[in-house]
Motif scaffolding. Sequence first.
Motif, short mmCIF file in Angstrom:
data_model
loop_
_atom_site.label_atom_id
_atom_site.label_comp_id
_atom_site.label_asym_id
_atom_site.label_seq_id
_atom_site.Cartn_x
_atom_site.Cartn_y
_atom_site.Cartn_z
N MET A 1 -64.04 -66.94 5.01
CA MET A 1 -64.62 -66.02 3.83
C MET A 1 -64.17 -64.45 4.44
O MET A 1 -64.68 -64.04 5.48
N PRO A 2 -63.29 -63.96 3.69
CA PRO A 2 -62.65 -62.44 4.13
C PRO A 2 -63.64 -61.43 4.24
O PRO A 2 -63.82 -60.88 5.28
N LEU A 3 -64.70 -61.34 3.40
CA LEU A 3 -65.56 -60.02 3.29
C LEU A 3 -66.96 -60.60 3.34
O LEU A 3 -67.43 -61.40 2.82
N LYS A 4 -67.61 -59.91 4.55
CA LYS A 4 -69.20 -60.30 4.84
C LYS A 4 -69.82 -59.43 4.55
O LYS A 4 -71.10 -59.69 4.06
N GLN A 5 -69.47 -57.93 4.38
CA GLN A 5 -70.42 -56.91 3.91
C GLN A 5 -69.78 -55.89 3.37
O GLN A 5 -68.38 -55.59 3.60
N LEU A 6 -70.07 -55.40 2.37
CA LEU A 6 -69.49 -54.08 1.61
C LEU A 6 -70.17 -52.67 1.37
O LEU A 6 -71.43 -53.08 1.04
N LYS A 7 -69.56 -51.72 1.87
CA LYS A 7 -70.29 -50.49 1.42
C LYS A 7 -69.28 -49.65 0.43
O LYS A 7 -68.18 -49.43 0.92
N ILE A 8 -69.80 -49.17 -0.35
CA ILE A 8 -68.94 -48.53 -1.52
C ILE A 8 -69.50 -47.10 -1.92
O ILE A 8 -70.69 -46.93 -1.84
N GLU A 9 -68.94 -46.14 -1.60
CA GLU A 9 -69.03 -44.46 -1.98
C GLU A 9 -68.31 -43.83 -2.84
O GLU A 9 -67.12 -43.76 -2.74
N HIS A 10 -69.07 -43.23 -3.79
CA HIS A 10 -68.39 -42.33 -4.76
C HIS A 10 -67.06 -43.04 -5.39
O HIS A 10 -66.21 -42.50 -5.73
N ILE A 11 -67.49 -44.18 -5.94
CA ILE A 11 -66.50 -44.84 -6.92
C ILE A 11 -67.14 -45.00 -8.34
O ILE A 11 -68.32 -45.74 -8.65
N ARG A 12 -66.66 -44.44 -9.28
CA ARG A 12 -67.24 -44.08 -10.59
C ARG A 12 -68.51 -43.97 -10.52
O ARG A 12 -69.08 -43.03 -9.94
N ASN A 13 -69.62 -44.88 -11.19
CA ASN A 13 -70.99 -44.39 -11.10
C ASN A 13 -71.55 -44.97 -10.01
O ASN A 13 -72.79 -45.11 -9.89
N LEU A 14 -70.92 -45.60 -8.89
CA LEU A 14 -71.49 -46.08 -7.55
C LEU A 14 -71.54 -44.86 -6.56
O LEU A 14 -70.29 -44.70 -5.99
N GLU A 15 -72.48 -44.36 -6.43
CA GLU A 15 -72.51 -43.12 -5.57
C GLU A 15 -72.64 -43.66 -4.09
O GLU A 15 -71.93 -43.44 -3.30
N GLN A 16 -73.60 -44.66 -3.81
CA GLN A 16 -73.68 -45.30 -2.45
C GLN A 16 -74.42 -46.61 -2.76
O GLN A 16 -75.64 -46.67 -2.86
N VAL A 17 -73.66 -47.83 -2.59
CA VAL A 17 -74.30 -48.95 -2.78
C VAL A 17 -73.80 -49.98 -1.52
O VAL A 17 -72.68 -49.80 -0.89
N ASN A 18 -74.55 -50.91 -1.25
CA ASN A 18 -74.27 -51.95 -0.38
C ASN A 18 -74.40 -53.56 -0.90
O ASN A 18 -75.35 -53.77 -1.64
N LEU A 19 -73.44 -54.23 -0.77
CA LEU A 19 -73.30 -55.58 -0.82
C LEU A 19 -73.53 -56.23 0.38
O LEU A 19 -72.73 -56.24 1.22
N SER A 20 -74.68 -56.91 0.64
CA SER A 20 -74.92 -57.73 2.08
C SER A 20 -76.21 -58.55 1.65
O SER A 20 -77.14 -58.09 0.97
N PRO A 21 -76.17 -59.91 1.92
CA PRO A 21 -74.98 -60.49 2.60
C PRO A 21 -73.97 -61.08 1.52
O PRO A 21 -74.68 -61.47 0.25
N LEU A 22 -72.76 -61.05 1.78
CA LEU A 22 -71.70 -61.64 0.83
C LEU A 22 -71.50 -63.11 0.96
O LEU A 22 -71.80 -63.76 2.08
N SER A 23 -71.33 -63.81 -0.15
CA SER A 23 -71.15 -65.23 -0.15
C SER A 23 -69.82 -65.50 -0.46
O SER A 23 -68.98 -64.62 -0.87
N ARG A 24 -69.63 -66.99 -0.61
CA ARG A 24 -67.86 -67.09 -0.97
C ARG A 24 -67.87 -66.78 -2.67
O ARG A 24 -66.83 -66.52 -2.97
#
Length: 369
Positions: A1-24
């Motif tokens: 599984m390529p992505l385990k965790q994801l952190k996003i900053e300043h993309i459109r209306n996503l100021e700072q979000v975290n996706l964890s834990p990621l699944s398949r």
Amino acid sequence: MPLKQLKIEHIRNLEQVNLSPLSRINILYGDNGSGKTSVLEAIHFLGLTRSFRSGQFRHLVQEGCDRSLVFAQADPLANGQSKPLGVERHLEGDVRARYAGASLGPADLAELLPIQVINSDTFDLLDGSPGTRRQFLDWGAFHADATFIQYWRGFKRALKQRNSLLKCGKIDPRIRRVWDAEFVHYAEQMTSLRQAYIDQLRPEFEAVLSALLQGVEVRLLFSPGWDQSKGLEPLLEAGFERDLRQGFTSLGPQRADLRFKVGTLNAADRLSRGQKKLVVSAFRLAQGALFHRLSNRACIYLIDDLPSELDERHCRQFCEFLQASANQCFITCVDPGYLSRIWDPETDVALFRVESGTLTHMGAPGDQI
């Protein structure tokens, strides 16, 4: 599984979000405008430093900010070792991509994180321009053979130079012969790799399509951009005066196309809208299956609003292919009810609720029932 965790900053209306834990299989649900597609854009940004919805970065970055950043813990090489992967881009144009502490160029990043997008635009593959289909073709050839990018770059350089000479009006025959030889060399090498990729993809495509669309035979053909029985070099010579009048090269890989045929007719003219969706779905699923067979690595599928694009029966069949594959999927929808029920119990599935630019991990579908 390529992505385990994801952190996003300043993309459109996503100021700072975290996706964890990621699944398949990751299902993102919420109202329209909540930010679901923006998450998909962020993942696309992580792999290609741009959005799949807009060619202008200023439309992707959050209003009032001067940069966007996406960071992940990733295992793209499927070796069981998660390492940091990050991409940052500023409005001024500066782009930085790093993996495990090393800087990456655009081609290195794209090779590291192979991404497939399936959205409403993807379903126009059959009706769209040849340039659109060449992008699909070159995605596969790029990931199937490491030398493709070298020939692609060499050809683009030779094509640009030849077209510049044609626009000048008068060309020294010796200079033209030099660039024609360069053009032909790279054109033939690149076309050979394109053809090899289609030959490998065709049985995968036919197998998936036979399950999704019974009773309709669609043939996948490759048109290289010139009559190969006559050779590219003599055709360039014969068409030189025409090219000179037009100011551009009329034959070559820049004219290549994929053709989908039902009998003797183009599939775009023969199939219904729903059937076209299934053909394109089969093509994308086949690309992912072939990539995994050749590399033993997984693709990342970004699938926007899947239930609205396919009816319930075909949506289920589509998801069965995703479930049986090794690919990691991010699927958006408004109502997660149906998509929560179609997976086998042992499938690794996670639900994320998206509300006004915030994400909440809701656990597995079984936790919601």
